[in-house]
Design a protein around this motif. Structure first.
Motif, PDB file in Angstrom:
ATOM      1  N   ALA A   1     -24.745  46.949  35.158  1.00 22.13           N
ATOM      2  CA  ALA A   1     -24.844  45.574  34.673  1.00 22.13           C
ATOM      3  C   ALA A   1     -26.056  44.875  35.305  1.00 22.13           C
ATOM      4  N   MET A   2     -26.263  45.105  36.599  1.00 19.40           N
ATOM      5  CA  MET A   2     -27.414  44.493  37.278  1.00 19.40           C
ATOM      6  C   MET A   2     -28.716  45.077  36.752  1.00 19.40           C
ATOM      7  N   THR A   3     -28.739  46.390  36.503  1.00 23.58           N
ATOM      8  CA  THR A   3     -29.941  47.015  35.938  1.00 23.58           C
ATOM      9  C   THR A   3     -30.274  46.366  34.593  1.00 23.58           C
ATOM     10  N   ALA A   4     -29.239  46.145  33.772  1.00 23.69           N
ATOM     11  CA  ALA A   4     -29.446  45.523  32.461  1.00 23.69           C
ATOM     12  C   ALA A   4     -30.060  44.134  32.621  1.00 23.69           C
ATOM     13  N   TYR A   5     -29.523  43.376  33.570  1.00 27.61           N
ATOM     14  CA  TYR A   5     -30.026  42.016  33.816  1.00 27.61           C
ATOM     15  C   TYR A   5     -31.485  42.050  34.271  1.00 27.61           C
ATOM     16  N   GLN A   6     -31.785  42.974  35.192  1.00 23.62           N
ATOM     17  CA  GLN A   6     -33.165  43.072  35.702  1.00 23.62           C
ATOM     18  C   GLN A   6     -34.120  43.504  34.583  1.00 23.62           C
ATOM     19  N   PHE A   7     -33.644  44.400  33.712  1.00 24.54           N
ATOM     20  CA  PHE A   7     -34.456  44.837  32.573  1.00 24.54           C
ATOM     21  C   PHE A   7     -34.719  43.649  31.639  1.00 24.54           C
ATOM     22  N   ALA A   8     -33.670  42.887  31.371  1.00 26.29           N
ATOM     23  CA  ALA A   8     -33.796  41.734  30.462  1.00 26.29           C
ATOM     24  C   ALA A   8     -34.826  40.744  31.008  1.00 26.29           C
ATOM     25  N   ARG A   9     -34.760  40.501  32.323  1.00 25.58           N
ATOM     26  CA  ARG A   9     -35.727  39.571  32.936  1.00 25.58           C
ATOM     27  C   ARG A   9     -37.149  40.080  32.793  1.00 25.58           C
TER      28      ARG A   9
ATOM     29  N   LEU B   1     -37.953  56.749  48.345  1.00 27.77           N
ATOM     30  CA  LEU B   1     -39.286  56.486  47.790  1.00 27.77           C
ATOM     31  C   LEU B   1     -40.351  57.412  48.367  1.00 27.77           C
ATOM     32  N   GLY B   2     -40.248  57.741  49.660  1.00 24.09           N
ATOM     33  CA  GLY B   2     -41.266  58.577  50.287  1.00 24.09           C
ATOM     34  C   GLY B   2     -41.061  60.060  50.041  1.00 24.09           C
ATOM     35  N   LYS B   3     -39.963  60.411  49.425  1.00 26.08           N
ATOM     36  CA  LYS B   3     -39.642  61.837  49.339  1.00 26.08           C
ATOM     37  C   LYS B   3     -39.130  62.197  47.950  1.00 26.08           C
ATOM     38  N   ILE B   4     -40.071  62.265  47.010  1.00 20.58           N
ATOM     39  CA  ILE B   4     -39.650  62.685  45.672  1.00 20.58           C
ATOM     40  C   ILE B   4     -40.583  63.776  45.163  1.00 20.58           C
ATOM     41  N   SER B   5     -40.058  64.578  44.268  1.00 15.96           N
ATOM     42  CA  SER B   5     -40.821  65.671  43.666  1.00 15.96           C
ATOM     43  C   SER B   5     -42.133  65.142  43.084  1.00 15.96           C
ATOM     44  N   LYS B   6     -43.210  65.930  43.232  1.00 15.65           N
ATOM     45  CA  LYS B   6     -44.548  65.503  42.766  1.00 15.65           C
ATOM     46  C   LYS B   6     -44.583  65.285  41.249  1.00 15.65           C
ATOM     47  N   ARG B   7     -43.683  65.941  40.543  1.00 15.11           N
ATOM     48  CA  ARG B   7     -43.684  65.822  39.078  1.00 15.11           C
ATOM     49  C   ARG B   7     -43.211  64.450  38.602  1.00 15.11           C
ATOM     50  N   ILE B   8     -42.533  63.712  39.499  1.00 18.29           N
ATOM     51  CA  ILE B   8     -41.861  62.479  39.059  1.00 18.29           C
ATOM     52  C   ILE B   8     -42.684  61.249  39.427  1.00 18.29           C
ATOM     53  N   THR B   9     -42.907  60.376  38.465  1.00 18.79           N
ATOM     54  CA  THR B   9     -43.694  59.161  38.680  1.00 18.79           C
ATOM     55  C   THR B   9     -42.775  57.966  38.925  1.00 18.79           C
ATOM     56  N   PRO B  10     -42.909  57.307  40.081  1.00 15.55           N
ATOM     57  CA  PRO B  10     -42.110  56.092  40.295  1.00 15.55           C
ATOM     58  C   PRO B  10     -42.633  54.944  39.433  1.00 15.55           C
ATOM     59  N   VAL B  11     -41.711  54.198  38.821  1.00 20.52           N
ATOM     60  CA  VAL B  11     -42.101  53.041  38.002  1.00 20.52           C
ATOM     61  C   VAL B  11     -41.226  51.842  38.353  1.00 20.52           C
TER      62      VAL B  11
ATOM     63  N   LEU C   1     -36.273  59.175  32.365  1.00 19.95           N
ATOM     64  CA  LEU C   1     -36.377  58.182  33.440  1.00 19.95           C
ATOM     65  C   LEU C   1     -35.070  58.174  34.223  1.00 19.95           C
ATOM     66  N   PHE C   2     -35.164  58.436  35.512  1.00 21.23           N
ATOM     67  CA  PHE C   2     -33.981  58.401  36.369  1.00 21.23           C
ATOM     68  C   PHE C   2     -33.785  56.985  36.900  1.00 21.23           C
ATOM     69  N   ILE C   3     -32.586  56.446  36.701  1.00 18.50           N
ATOM     70  CA  ILE C   3     -32.268  55.112  37.214  1.00 18.50           C
ATOM     71  C   ILE C   3     -30.938  55.167  37.968  1.00 18.50           C
ATOM     72  N   GLN C   4     -30.659  54.098  38.727  1.00 19.96           N
ATOM     73  CA  GLN C   4     -29.396  54.004  39.488  1.00 19.96           C
ATOM     74  C   GLN C   4     -29.165  55.321  40.264  1.00 19.96           C
TER      75      GLN C   4
ATOM     76  N   GLU D   1     -37.267  50.654  42.259  1.00 16.61           N
ATOM     77  CA  GLU D   1     -36.278  49.824  42.958  1.00 16.61           C
ATOM     78  C   GLU D   1     -35.081  50.666  43.411  1.00 16.61           C
ATOM     79  N   ASP D   2     -34.670  51.609  42.561  1.00 16.89           N
ATOM     80  CA  ASP D   2     -33.517  52.453  42.906  1.00 16.89           C
ATOM     81  C   ASP D   2     -33.879  53.488  43.974  1.00 16.89           C
ATOM     82  N   LEU D   3     -35.113  53.989  43.930  1.00 15.62           N
ATOM     83  CA  LEU D   3     -35.576  54.924  44.971  1.00 15.62           C
ATOM     84  C   LEU D   3     -35.610  54.222  46.325  1.00 15.62           C
ATOM     85  N   LEU D   4     -36.196  53.037  46.299  1.00 14.78           N
ATOM     86  CA  LEU D   4     -36.337  52.235  47.520  1.00 14.78           C
ATOM     87  C   LEU D   4     -34.970  51.950  48.137  1.00 14.78           C
ATOM     88  N   ALA D   5     -34.040  51.530  47.308  1.00 18.02           N
ATOM     89  CA  ALA D   5     -32.697  51.179  47.782  1.00 18.02           C
ATOM     90  C   ALA D   5     -32.030  52.368  48.467  1.00 18.02           C
TER      91      ALA D   5
END
Lengths: 120, 129, 96
Positions: B17-25, C67-77, C30-33, C59-63
């Protein structure tokens, strides 16, 4: 109304969560609005199709009745991923409703040609 | 570009839900149009006006309310998902003789036709779970 | 029509394999969460063809301290690029 091809992917087993029902309801709504609907069973979603289910024992609605409505609403493309069946040692004879079984290439093509894919 | 969002997880139990909100923003800040946000399943809890959170946490329903209002974005809570979770607008609350109203003012209760319409009218439908 | 696939659960789910059954040449992932746990070790994305671009939400990598340790094939966005990616590809398919 404009028509798009909408593919619904249902990947969850029937009773442990409400996801299966959510995908069916959304697919039926798309059929009501006369969209071109593809309904694909994949992963644990194929467990929805198994025969001889009776969910009265867990005070739930047997999923098969909802699945029969796919046909009633005119959804012709009721599809199953063959790999998901094989992984679970299921075959066409084990299934409660008529379906088209798609091989790997057909599954890929389905996704490629759909305008929208809803995968809850 | 014209987007719609499908949100199907609750703010209290998962990050989607938070990801959706951040995406929307991010989308509105780039000047994109959000045609509709559709809350489905547990996602209707994003439209729970009665949600309260500890002071050091973000109240996501309130944040949605602000974003939706400020950018004039339409949002819909699926009626069947909403009623069963106690998300009621004044009309549904009266109809079912309930004590109160719990739906955000920025959101309406409507059927799945609104999700289908969003899929048709938008150039992109983005799902978050 | 190429798709951007978003994966939001960890590798334990096996969802990358399900996703790959729909992935066509030219699609992006794209990998998220919790999906960002696919970013290390690199062998987790061995099954993905070089035809498919891989991204992960910064943002999810950082959390998660990744962030400092990901496969070279993957681009952080970041979220801004996430939005741009959904425009660049023709549709978005979520896996969760």
């Amino acid at each position: 109304m404009q028509q798009k091809s909408l593919t619904f992917i249902t990947r969850q087993a029937p009773y442990g969560s409400n996801k299966a029902k959510l995908v069916i309801d959304a697919g039926l709504a798309a059929a009501v609005f006369e969209q071109q609907v593809n309904f694909l069973f994949m992963d644990d979603g194929v467990f929805q199709l198994v025969q001889n289910q009776n969910a009265e024992s867990i005070s739930s609605k047997t999923i098969g009745r909802a699945l029969e409505t796919l046909d009633l609403y005119g959804i012709e493309q009721v599809l199953v991923d063959s790999v998901s069946l094989e992984e679970r040692d299921l075959s066409a004879e084990d299934l409660a409703i008529p379906v088209k079984i798609l091989n790997a290439e057909q599954v890929r093509q389905l996704a490629a040609r759909s305008d929208v894919v809803i995968n809850l | 570009m014209k987007f719609s969002l499908l949100v199907s997880t609750s703010p209290a139990s998962s990050q989607g839900a938070m990801t959706a909100y951040q995406f929307a923003r991010a989308a509105v800040s780039q000047g994109h149009e959000i045609y509709r946000v559709f809350f489905y399943g547990d996602g209707v809890l994003n439209a729970n006006a009665l949600s309260t959170v500890p002071q050091d946490e973000i109240n996501l329903p309130r944040a949605w309310d602000e974003l939706l209002t400020n950018h004039n974005i339409e949002s819909v809570a699926c009626v069947s998902s909403a009623l069963v979770r106690g998300i009621l607008d004044p009309e549904e609350s009266a109809r079912h003789k309930m004590a109160g109203v719990s739906l955000l003012e920025s959101t309406q209760i409507a059927g799945l036709g609104q999700l289908v319409d969003a899929s048709i009218q938008s150039e992109r439908l983005i799902s978050f779970a | 029509m190429n798709a951007l696939h978003t994966i939001s659960v960890s590798p334990t789910s096996g969802l990358l394999n399900s996703c790959l059954r729909l992935v066509c040449p030219g699609d992006g992932i794209l990998f998220i969460q919790d999906g960002v746990y696919h970013c290390w070790p690199p062998c987790l994305v061995d099954g993905v063809s070089q035809d498919n671009a891989l991204f992960a939400l910064r943002e999810d990598l950082l959390a998660r301290g990744l962030l400092g340790k990901i496969s070279k094939r993957i681009t952080p966005v970041g979220f801004g690029r996430f939005v741009e990616l959904t425009v660049d590809y023709d549709k978005v398919i979520n896996w969760s």
